[in-house]
Structure formats: structure tokens, C-alpha cells
Scaffold this active site. Structure first.
Site, short mmCIF file in Angstrom:
data_model
loop_
_atom_site.label_atom_id
_atom_site.label_comp_id
_atom_site.label_asym_id
_atom_site.label_seq_id
_atom_site.Cartn_x
_atom_site.Cartn_y
_atom_site.Cartn_z
N GLY A 1 -0.13 -36.61 4.88
CA GLY A 1 0.51 -37.58 3.84
C GLY A 1 -0.69 -38.60 3.28
O GLY A 1 -1.00 -37.73 2.13
N GLU B 1 13.27 -35.33 11.99
CA GLU B 1 14.90 -34.67 11.38
C GLU B 1 15.61 -34.79 12.46
O GLU B 1 15.32 -34.41 13.65
CB GLU B 1 14.52 -33.20 10.70
CG GLU B 1 12.69 -33.35 9.69
CD GLU B 1 13.44 -34.13 8.15
OE1 GLU B 1 15.08 -34.00 7.54
OE2 GLU B 1 12.90 -34.32 7.90
N LYS C 1 0.55 -26.85 6.62
CA LYS C 1 -0.85 -28.03 6.66
C LYS C 1 -2.25 -27.20 6.90
O LYS C 1 -3.52 -27.32 5.59
CB LYS C 1 -0.68 -29.23 7.09
CG LYS C 1 0.22 -29.84 6.69
CD LYS C 1 0.90 -31.32 7.55
CE LYS C 1 2.04 -31.50 6.78
NZ LYS C 1 2.27 -33.20 8.50
N GLY D 1 6.49 -40.70 6.00
CA GLY D 1 6.33 -41.78 5.44
C GLY D 1 6.75 -42.70 4.00
O GLY D 1 6.06 -41.07 3.29
N1 LIG Z 1 8.52 -37.63 4.62
C1 LIG Z 1 7.81 -37.36 4.56
O1 LIG Z 1 7.18 -38.09 5.46
C2 LIG Z 1 6.41 -36.03 4.03
C3 LIG Z 1 5.30 -36.60 3.86
C4 LIG Z 1 4.22 -35.45 3.33
C5 LIG Z 1 4.85 -34.42 2.50
N2 LIG Z 1 6.34 -34.67 2.58
C6 LIG Z 1 7.39 -33.24 2.01
O2 LIG Z 1 8.25 -34.53 0.47
C7 LIG Z 1 9.29 -33.33 0.21
C8 LIG Z 1 10.63 -34.65 0.26
O3 LIG Z 1 10.20 -34.74 1.64
P1 LIG Z 1 11.50 -36.18 2.00
O4 LIG Z 1 11.13 -35.76 3.02
O5 LIG Z 1 11.32 -37.38 0.36
O6 LIG Z 1 12.67 -35.29 1.59
P2 LIG Z 1 14.04 -35.78 1.95
O7 LIG Z 1 14.05 -37.23 1.80
O8 LIG Z 1 15.11 -34.81 2.23
O9 LIG Z 1 14.46 -36.36 0.13
C9 LIG Z 1 15.10 -34.47 -0.58
C10 LIG Z 1 14.85 -34.73 -1.72
O10 LIG Z 1 15.12 -33.82 -2.24
C11 LIG Z 1 16.07 -33.75 -2.98
N3 LIG Z 1 16.79 -31.74 -3.29
C12 LIG Z 1 16.76 -30.83 -2.63
N4 LIG Z 1 16.70 -29.99 -3.24
C13 LIG Z 1 16.49 -29.93 -4.59
C14 LIG Z 1 17.30 -29.10 -5.58
N5 LIG Z 1 16.47 -27.62 -5.48
N6 LIG Z 1 17.03 -29.99 -6.70
C15 LIG Z 1 16.73 -30.48 -6.94
N7 LIG Z 1 16.44 -31.48 -5.98
C16 LIG Z 1 16.81 -31.84 -4.68
C17 LIG Z 1 17.66 -34.66 -2.36
O11 LIG Z 1 18.93 -34.41 -3.89
P3 LIG Z 1 19.92 -35.76 -2.84
O12 LIG Z 1 18.94 -36.69 -3.15
O13 LIG Z 1 20.75 -35.00 -3.78
O14 LIG Z 1 20.55 -34.67 -1.44
C18 LIG Z 1 16.20 -35.18 -2.33
O15 LIG Z 1 16.85 -35.86 -3.42
C19 LIG Z 1 9.26 -32.18 1.80
O16 LIG Z 1 8.61 -30.64 0.59
C20 LIG Z 1 8.32 -32.54 2.50
O17 LIG Z 1 8.00 -31.37 2.92
C21 LIG Z 1 7.76 -35.65 3.02
#
Ligand SMILES: NC(=O)c1ccc[n+]([C@@H]2O[C@H](COP(=O)([O-])OP(=O)(O)OC[C@H]3O[C@@H](n4cnc5c(N)ncnc54)[C@H](OP(=O)(O)O)[C@@H]3O)[C@@H](O)[C@H]2O)c1
Length: 419
Positions: free
Chosen positions: A144, A200, A215, A313
Site C-alpha cells: 500500500g 473480503e 507481493k 485501504g
Molecule cells: N483495497 C486495497 O486496500 C488495495 C491495496 C493495494 C492494492 N489493491 C489492488 O487494487 C486493485 C483494486 O482493488 P479495490 O479494493 O479498489 O477493488 P474493488 O473495491 O473491488 O473495486 C474494483 C473496481 O474494478 C471495477 N472493475 C472490475 N472489473 C472491471 C473491468 N473488466 N473493467 C473495468 N472495471 C472493472 C469494478 O467496477 P464496478 O464498480 O462496476 O463493480 C470496481 O469499480 C486490486 O488489484 C487490488 O489488489 C487494493
């Protein structure tokens, strides 16, 4: 913006061009991190970047921004010549791979946070960058808000680095903190982590050690130059943790943490794995609690250094994405220095680890090909053994460990081959 320059021995005020170019962003994903980035950008008015279009999956979801920003057609971003930076923050690794690859092939810069996608395709994406000259940054993908990748790339750009070790997954660390500090039961702690958005609804990615392994694979490329395909490495999580394991650790004054370990050995080898690990009070990561991450970097001459911060986050990760966006503004790119300038180490699983194994049936232990038994206990309701096991054997039985409901934890003792 005007700046001072010395031209022909005269001080002149000149205009520098980069301040006038704005990055036009096409954003994929508007979930936790995508919307987090949007808010972070709004609070960073000096950043020369604007989001032109956001591509999402579900057209009918309610959004906090005007609908004209959104599209479900990736080509609205990928084919738009005005968009010079693609920021990929979606939760689907296969789609992310196609988006990132296409954008790079279109000559656009890309920022991504998708560790699953990167861990599986990094070698190919490095080659595409080489061929096209386009750049891919992904500091947000590991730990992060902790700027670990760029530090490995820039500061630790020599061969003094010996190991990278730490807590890379906030969700499992939160659960372990609840269990150890608040005496919560594992399932109750997991439920709480899910309620708070740290885990999740399907927590297996985090608690089974996949997230930390992906990672670690990325860190290995930047720390040592070596790419390890995730399926060739060992990850084992905290999902089989029981009260017996917790009691064992507490009686010895230890905590159990899900630790990612990457270490150099022999003439020029590295090994890596992710496992629950007994951690003593004198270890830097002992006090890394809740959803925080902590990474210990060890090298010849400087010994140990420690980086600590929020590993997940929307806002912490969004701020790491912003840092990549501004880095691209200044034309920064990863050079993959360890691959380019060094004879990078070979990945080896030819090491012996000392592990604690809690089991039900003695027959189950036969899967490990145990090298040496150090200690064992046969209780009425549970049994454990401390034994030396080859890492290569653990990799072979990775799936069986879960199926047989065994709990394994690394004691921290490792024996290297002479390689
Ligand atoms: N959450 C964290 O703290 C965190 C930290 C570091 C890295 N990450 C990484 O960051 C990325 C996003 O995580 P997140 O937690 O933000 O996920 P999330 O809250 O589940 O949001 C995912 C988003 O991706 C969109 N989406 C899914 N498939 C798609 C596609 N084919 N084309 C366009 N949009 C698409 C979804 O659309 P809809 O809104 O329409 O459903 C949603 O807006 C992941 O790779 C995760 O591993 C997350």
C-alpha cells in the site's frame, strides 16, 4: 511555471515545459482504491493530472460522480489519443492483464495496483516496456502506502541487499492482532475484519498467503532481479490456526505473524516463502499490529532497516498511486537495475526449514518427508512436532496441508545448501 537557469553565464528566467503538460488519465476501476485515488487527487491541487474517463464494470451501480465520466467500454480510454496515462485499479487480474498490456502496446504510460496480475505477468510486461518504450509503475501493488518498490529500485540499487522480510498483508495481520492481543477466536476476528472492510467476503486470498506471496514475487524482481513464478513458491496461511497453536506461542512469549521471507544465500541464490512464523519481542515486526504492514530490509554493512505503514485501504493505496502518477510526470520509470546490471541470483528451494506442525493423525506427517525431528508433543486433544523439512517438499504438499487441516509455522531457523 518559470524557473531560473544559467545560460551563457547569464542568469535567465526560462519556462520549463513539463509544468505545462497535464497528464490526462483514463482510470479503470472506481472501487475502494479508484475512488480513494479520486479523493486524494482532489486534495492534491498542484498535481498536474486530471481524470478524463473512468471505465467500470457495472453500468447501473450508483456513483458519486457525474455519469458522463463513466464508461463500460475499455476502448473509450485505450483508443483516446488525448489520454496519456492509464491507471488500472480493478479487481480482476485477467482483465487487468489485457488492459495493461494493450495500453503499453498503444504507447501509453500505465500505473497499476494489481499484484495478482503483476506477479503472474511481470516478465512479459518488462519485455513489452523494453520494446515499446512505454512505462509501467506499480508501487501501490506491494504494501500500500509504503514506498518499498521504488526504494529497492533506487536506493538499494547495489548487491549489498541480503534479505527482505515482513508483514505484507494487512487483513491477516489484523486477524492475528485480534487473536493475540484481544483473545478473540479466529472466526470472530475474521468476521470483524470483514465488517471493517479489511478482509473480503472470500478471505482466502489474504488468509491463505496468496496476497503476500504475489507481493513478495514483485519485491524479488526489484530487490534481486529474480522472477519467481508464484506456483513454484510456497505459501501457507493462517486459516488452520487453532487455540492450541496460539497457546503454544503465548507460553513461549512469541506471537504468530504471517511473514513473507526472501533471502539470499550461497554463491548467488535466493529463496522465498510465505508462512505463519513465530516472532519474538526483539523482532522489528513483533509490534506491527492491526492492518499495518512492516518490512525489514537487511544488507551487508548497513544491517537492518525497517519500513512501516498502512498496507491497504482506499486513501493510503490511493496516495501510493498518486505518487506513481507524479513520478510518471517527471518521466520516472523502473529500470529493473538488478536484471540489467547484475548477474541476478537463481531461485532455489533447496533449503531446510525448521517448522512447527500441529496435526491429528501421525500418518499425515508422512507427506512431509521429515529430515529430522527436534521435539514432539502428544496431547489428548492435539499433537505437534517441531521438525526440519525441505522447502521443496513443502511446495509439493501445499494443497494437502489445508485439506488435512494441519497448521504449520516457521520457527525462523533455516539451513542452506552449499549452492
Ligand atoms: N483495497 C486495497 O486496500 C488495495 C491495496 C493495494 C492494492 N489493491 C489492488 O487494487 C486493485 C483494486 O482493488 P479495490 O479494493 O479498489 O477493488 P474493488 O473495491 O473491488 O473495486 C474494483 C473496481 O474494478 C471495477 N472493475 C472490475 N472489473 C472491471 C473491468 N473488466 N473493467 C473495468 N472495471 C472493472 C469494478 O467496477 P464496478 O464498480 O462496476 O463493480 C470496481 O469499480 C486490486 O488489484 C487490488 O489488489 C487494493
Amino acid at each position: 511555471m518559470e524557473t531560473i537557469e544559467i545560460i551563457d553565464n547569464k542568469v535567465e528566467k526560462v519556462k520549463i515545459s513539463y509544468s505545462e503538460t497535464t497528464q490526462v488519465i483514463g482510470l479503470f476501476g472506481f472501487g475502494t482504491v479508484g475512488s480513494g485515488l479520486y479523493h486524494v487527487l482532489q486534495n492534491s491541487p498542484t498535481t498536474k493530472a486530471r481524470i478524463k474517463k473512468v471505465c467500470i464494470k457495472n453500468a447501473f451501480k450508483e456513483r458519486s460522480l457525474n455519469s458522463k465520466f463513466f464508461s463500460t467500454n475499455p476502448n473509450d480510454i485505450l483508443d483516446d489519443p488525448e489520454i496519456n496515462l492509464v491507471v488500472e485499479l480493478i479487481d480482476n487480474a485477467d482483465d487487468a492483464y489485457l488492459i495493461v498490456k494493450t495500453a503499453l502496446l498503444h504507447g501509453k504510460s500505465v500505473v497499476s495496483g494489481n499484484k495478482t496480475m503483476l506477479a503472474h505477468h511481470l516478465e512479459e510486461l518488462i519485455e513489452i516496456q523494453k520494446k515499446t518504450g512505454s512505462a509501467l509503475l506499480y508501487d501501490a501493488s506491494a504494501c500500500g502506502s509504503i514506498p518499498i518498490i521504488r526504494n529497492l529500485e533506487e536506493y538499494y540499487d547495489n548487491d549489498l541487499l541480503l534479505s527482505i522480510r515482513g508483514i505484507l498483508n494487512g487483513s491477516s495481520n489484523y486477524i492475528l492482532s485480534r487473536v493475540f492481543q484481544h483473545n478473540d477466536d479466529y472466526n470472530f476476528a475474521l468476521k470483524k475484519a470483514q465488517e471493517l472492510g479489511f478482509a473480503e467476503s472470500d478471505p482466502s486470498f489474504d488468509v491463505m498467503g496468496f496476497d503476500a506471496l504475489f507481493k513478495l514475487v514483485i519485491l524479488a524482481v526489484h530487490g534481486f532481479g529474480t522472477y519467481v513464478y508464484p506456483n513454484d513458491a510456497f505459501n501457507c496461511g493462517i486459516h488452520n490456526l487453532s487455540v492450541h497453536d496460539i497457546r503454544y506461542a503465548k507460553e513461549k512469549g512469541l506471537k504468530i505473524k504471517l511473514v513473507a521471507t526472501l533471502t539470499k544465500f550461497g554463491k548467488n541464490c535466493i529463496t522465498l516463502f510465505v508462512m505463519p512464523t513465530f516472532v519474538s519481542a526483539d523482532d522489528y515486526i513483533y509490534n506491527v499490529e492491526d492492518e499495518y504492514n512492516g518490512v525489514v530490509i537487511e544488507g551487508a554493512f548497513y544491517e537492518k532497516q525497517f519500513m512501516f505503514g498502512k498496507g491497504a485501504g482506499g486513501h493510503p493505496t490511493g496516495s501510493a498511486v498518486l505518487s506513481d502518477i507524479t513520478a510518471r510526470f517527471h518521466d520516472y520509470r523502473y529500470e529493473y537495475k538488478k536484471r540489467k546490471y547484475f548477474n541476478y541470483p537463481e531461485y532455489s528451494t533447496d533449503v531446510v526449514l525448521e517448522v512447527f506442525i500441529r496435526y491429528h493423525d501421525i500418518v499425515d506427517l508422512s507427506i512431509f518427508g521429515i529430515e529430522e525431528v527436534i521435539e514432539k508433543y502428544n496431547g489428548r486433544d492435539h499433537r505437534w512436532m517441531i521438525a526440519k523439512v525441505k522447502l521443496s517438499s513443502l511446495i509439493k504438499v501445499k494443497d494437502l496441508i489445508t485439506k488435512l487441516n494441519l497448521f504449520i509455522a516457521y520457527t525462523g531457523k533455516i539451513e542452506y545448501s552449499e549452492k
